[in-house]
Enzyme design. Structure first.
Site, PDB file in Angstrom:
ATOM      1  N   GLY A 235      14.371 -17.709 -15.660  1.00  0.00           N
ATOM      2  CA  GLY A 235      15.488 -18.100 -16.523  1.00  0.00           C
ATOM      3  C   GLY A 235      16.811 -17.900 -15.806  1.00  0.00           C
ATOM      4  O   GLY A 235      16.918 -17.151 -14.843  1.00  0.00           O
TER       5      GLY A 235
ATOM      6  N   LYS B 285      12.382 -18.903  -3.163  1.00  0.00           N
ATOM      7  CA  LYS B 285      11.133 -18.291  -2.637  1.00  0.00           C
ATOM      8  C   LYS B 285      10.448 -19.156  -1.591  1.00  0.00           C
ATOM      9  O   LYS B 285       9.807 -18.637  -0.673  1.00  0.00           O
ATOM     10  CB  LYS B 285      10.153 -17.945  -3.753  1.00  0.00           C
ATOM     11  CG  LYS B 285       9.785 -19.097  -4.655  1.00  0.00           C
ATOM     12  CD  LYS B 285      10.168 -18.790  -6.060  1.00  0.00           C
ATOM     13  CE  LYS B 285      10.496 -20.047  -6.810  1.00  0.00           C
ATOM     14  NZ  LYS B 285      11.072 -19.783  -8.110  1.00  0.00           N
TER      15      LYS B 285
ATOM     16  N   LYS C  99       5.478 -16.101  -3.934  1.00  0.00           N
ATOM     17  CA  LYS C  99       6.032 -14.773  -4.241  1.00  0.00           C
ATOM     18  C   LYS C  99       5.125 -13.663  -3.706  1.00  0.00           C
ATOM     19  O   LYS C  99       5.620 -12.681  -3.133  1.00  0.00           O
ATOM     20  CB  LYS C  99       6.234 -14.640  -5.751  1.00  0.00           C
ATOM     21  CG  LYS C  99       7.362 -15.542  -6.273  1.00  0.00           C
ATOM     22  CD  LYS C  99       7.368 -15.608  -7.789  1.00  0.00           C
ATOM     23  CE  LYS C  99       8.522 -16.442  -8.320  1.00  0.00           C
ATOM     24  NZ  LYS C  99       8.399 -16.733  -9.760  1.00  0.00           N
TER      25      LYS C  99
ATOM     26  N   GLU D   7      16.469 -10.777  -3.489  1.00  0.00           N
ATOM     27  CA  GLU D   7      15.873 -10.096  -4.650  1.00  0.00           C
ATOM     28  C   GLU D   7      15.374 -11.092  -5.699  1.00  0.00           C
ATOM     29  O   GLU D   7      14.308 -10.907  -6.292  1.00  0.00           O
ATOM     30  CB  GLU D   7      16.923  -9.162  -5.272  1.00  0.00           C
ATOM     31  CG  GLU D   7      16.438  -8.362  -6.448  1.00  0.00           C
ATOM     32  CD  GLU D   7      15.291  -7.439  -6.076  1.00  0.00           C
ATOM     33  OE1 GLU D   7      15.524  -6.466  -5.376  1.00  0.00           O
ATOM     34  OE2 GLU D   7      14.147  -7.698  -6.510  1.00  0.00           O
TER      35      GLU D   7
ATOM     36  N   ILE E 226      13.875  -8.853 -12.098  1.00  0.00           N
ATOM     37  CA  ILE E 226      13.269  -7.525 -11.905  1.00  0.00           C
ATOM     38  C   ILE E 226      13.534  -7.031 -10.487  1.00  0.00           C
ATOM     39  O   ILE E 226      13.242  -7.745  -9.523  1.00  0.00           O
ATOM     40  CB  ILE E 226      11.733  -7.574 -12.080  1.00  0.00           C
ATOM     41  CG1 ILE E 226      11.351  -8.225 -13.397  1.00  0.00           C
ATOM     42  CG2 ILE E 226      11.125  -6.183 -11.965  1.00  0.00           C
ATOM     43  CD1 ILE E 226       9.858  -8.449 -13.534  1.00  0.00           C
TER      44      ILE E 226
ATOM     45  N   THR F 192      20.553 -24.655 -12.533  1.00  0.00           N
ATOM     46  CA  THR F 192      20.332 -23.592 -13.528  1.00  0.00           C
ATOM     47  C   THR F 192      20.805 -22.239 -13.004  1.00  0.00           C
ATOM     48  O   THR F 192      21.596 -21.548 -13.651  1.00  0.00           O
ATOM     49  CB  THR F 192      18.821 -23.521 -13.872  1.00  0.00           C
ATOM     50  OG1 THR F 192      18.405 -24.803 -14.323  1.00  0.00           O
ATOM     51  CG2 THR F 192      18.552 -22.499 -14.956  1.00  0.00           C
TER      52      THR F 192
HETATM   53  N1  HSE Z   1       9.362 -21.165 -12.391  1.00  0.00           N
HETATM   54  C1  HSE Z   1       9.493 -19.778 -12.100  1.00  0.00           C
HETATM   55  C2  HSE Z   1       8.749 -18.982 -13.157  1.00  0.00           C
HETATM   56  C3  HSE Z   1      10.942 -19.387 -12.069  1.00  0.00           C
HETATM   57  O1  HSE Z   1       8.361 -19.575 -14.183  1.00  0.00           O
HETATM   58  O2  HSE Z   1       8.525 -17.806 -12.993  1.00  0.00           O
HETATM   59  C4  HSE Z   1      11.219 -18.062 -11.456  1.00  0.00           C
HETATM   60  O3  HSE Z   1      10.850 -18.030 -10.109  1.00  0.00           O
END
Ligand code: HSE
Length: 410
Positions: A298, A100, A200, A124, A131, A11
């Site tokens: 996304g 991550k 994160k 990033e 963002i 993706t």
């Molecule tokens: N699966 C993660 C989310 C994708 O839904 O935020 C982005 O890290």
């Protein structure tokens, strides 16, 4: 010409190729040189897709090609990503990644290898999708002690909770929609159990403390137990439920970090962050409050952040620009010492229980939903989590659910 290789054509990888194809002229102007995707590494072939002419299956092709100066890692997972990224950095190639799991586990080491080699390890896209948050923490907010970061860091669960709150939608349907939109992880357990948000906030905590924060040390609770009834209580209280990932500074360099669904009220800066959007609230000791908001998951938002890192790496080919964090581990504050109010749903009759509950918890606020006849809710006064657990222990068989309340200290 700046040659790059993209490792992984899933993706995000296909998004990276699309961003470079769509905005190539502008990107070249910003770099001051021509960016060329020389290789795309993937296990599969893509017959009929123009990318096919760049597809390679052997990582050694990238390592052995001195013309490749920047490598994009968007394969995900720890291995082989870790080995590949480490070898790229050791070979003097900068790396931009959205991974991550890799950054949370090996960030300190990979940053230090990049520094030794005067190149860059940039990530990033690993937090907050498109963002900007890593770059602001790394360069714009460096005059501050960051005292709090609280974020909605997972697009999938925010999308799900928003639909459950506004549309009364059921859990399985909204999860399927999030997967179809390309927001969810390959294994959506990582989203709904909070593991993705946990990695994160571990990355952000490491950045603001300058030490390794292990995600395994962070208390992590997902949204799998959030029900329509919980949402009904939250609405009745004038609030909503959000999956928050938070890191707050206590005395000195000590942090309290947690990932959990929380009830928040309209005065909280994150209250109106809906759908797949992510947002990160930051409080600095001299800055005060700041908020970062945008597309958190996304294909193209994430690819946008990855390509921006490629541009930064291209502009700083022989100069390291990232702030480091040390490999020695930061010991987090004990969850039991954090203070807040707690919302509790309990089986039984509110009238009969009120007096005993007041004896146990102090001045509680009762919440009743007329349609839910077999149960009631109440909100405790502010207390430590340790105190709450001790007091709730005697009601273990009657408590249906506890949800933390997150208040904004504006
Ligand atoms: N699966 C993660 C989310 C994708 O839904 O935020 C982005 O890290």
């Amino acid at each position: 010409m700046i040659n790059i290789a993209v490792m992984g054509y899933g993706t995000v990888g296909s998004g990276v190729v699309e961003v470079v194809n769509t905005n190539g002229a502008r990107i070249n102007q910003r770099i001051g040189d021509e960016l060329n995707i020389k290789y795309v590494l993937d296990l599969k072939d893509f017959p009929g897709n123009p990318v096919q002419e760049k597809i390679i299956h052997d990582f050694e092709t990238i390592i052995q090609d001195d013309d490749v100066q920047i490598v994009v890692e968007v394969m995900g997972g720890i291995e082989p990503a870790y080995t590949f990224v480490k070898r790229c950095l050791q070979a003097g190639k900068s790396v931009a990644t959205s991974n991550k799991a890799l950054v949370a586990k090996h960030g300190a080491e990979l940053l230090s290898i990049a520094k030794e080699n005067e190149i860059n390890f940039l990530f990033e896209a690993s937090v907050g999708g498109g963002i900007p948050i890593i770059r602001p923490l790394n360069s714009s907010l460096t005059a501050d002690e960051i005292e709090e970061i609280t974020g909605i860091l997972n697009g999938t669960t925010n999308y799900m909770l928003t639909k459950m709150f506004y549309e009364g939608a059921d859990y399985d349907t909204v999860l399927r929609e999030a997967q179809a939109n390309g927001y969810a992880e390959r294994n959506p357990e990582a989203d709904v159990e909070g593991y993705d948000a946990c990695r994160k906030i571990a990355i952000l905590s490491s950045l603001i403390s300058g030490q390794q924060v292990d995600f395994e040390d962070i208390y992590c609770e997902g949204i799998t137990k959030i029900t329509v009834e919980d949402m009904t209580y939250a609405r009745k209280m004038g609030g909503t439920i959000k999956l928050l990932a938070s890191s707050k500074r206590y005395a000195g360099n000590r942090l309290h970090a947690i990932v959990a669904p929380c009830i928040i009220f309209p005065d909280h800066p994150l209250y109106n962050v809906n759908g797949v959007f992510n947002s990160i609230f930051v409080h600095g000791n001299v800055l005060g409050d700041a908020m970062f908001y945008g597309s958190g998951a996304g294909k193209l938002p994430t690819a946008s952040a990855v390509v921006a890192d490629v541009v930064d790496a291209a502009k700083h080919l022989n100069r390291n620009i990232m702030t480091m964090w040390k490999q020695d581990k930061l010991h987090l504050e004990n969850k039991a010492d954090s203070r807040r109010r707690f919302f509790v749903r309990m089986k039984g009759d509110a009238e009969e229980m009120t007096s005993a509950l007041k004896d146990s918890f102090g001045e509680i606020e009762m919440i009743r939903i007329p349609e839910l006849k077999e149960e009631f809710g109440f909100v405790t006064p502010v207390m430590t989590e340790g105190d709450y657990e001790a007091r709730a222990g005697i009601y273990r068989d009657q408590i249906l659910h506890m949800i933390r309340i997150e208040e904004h200290k504006g």
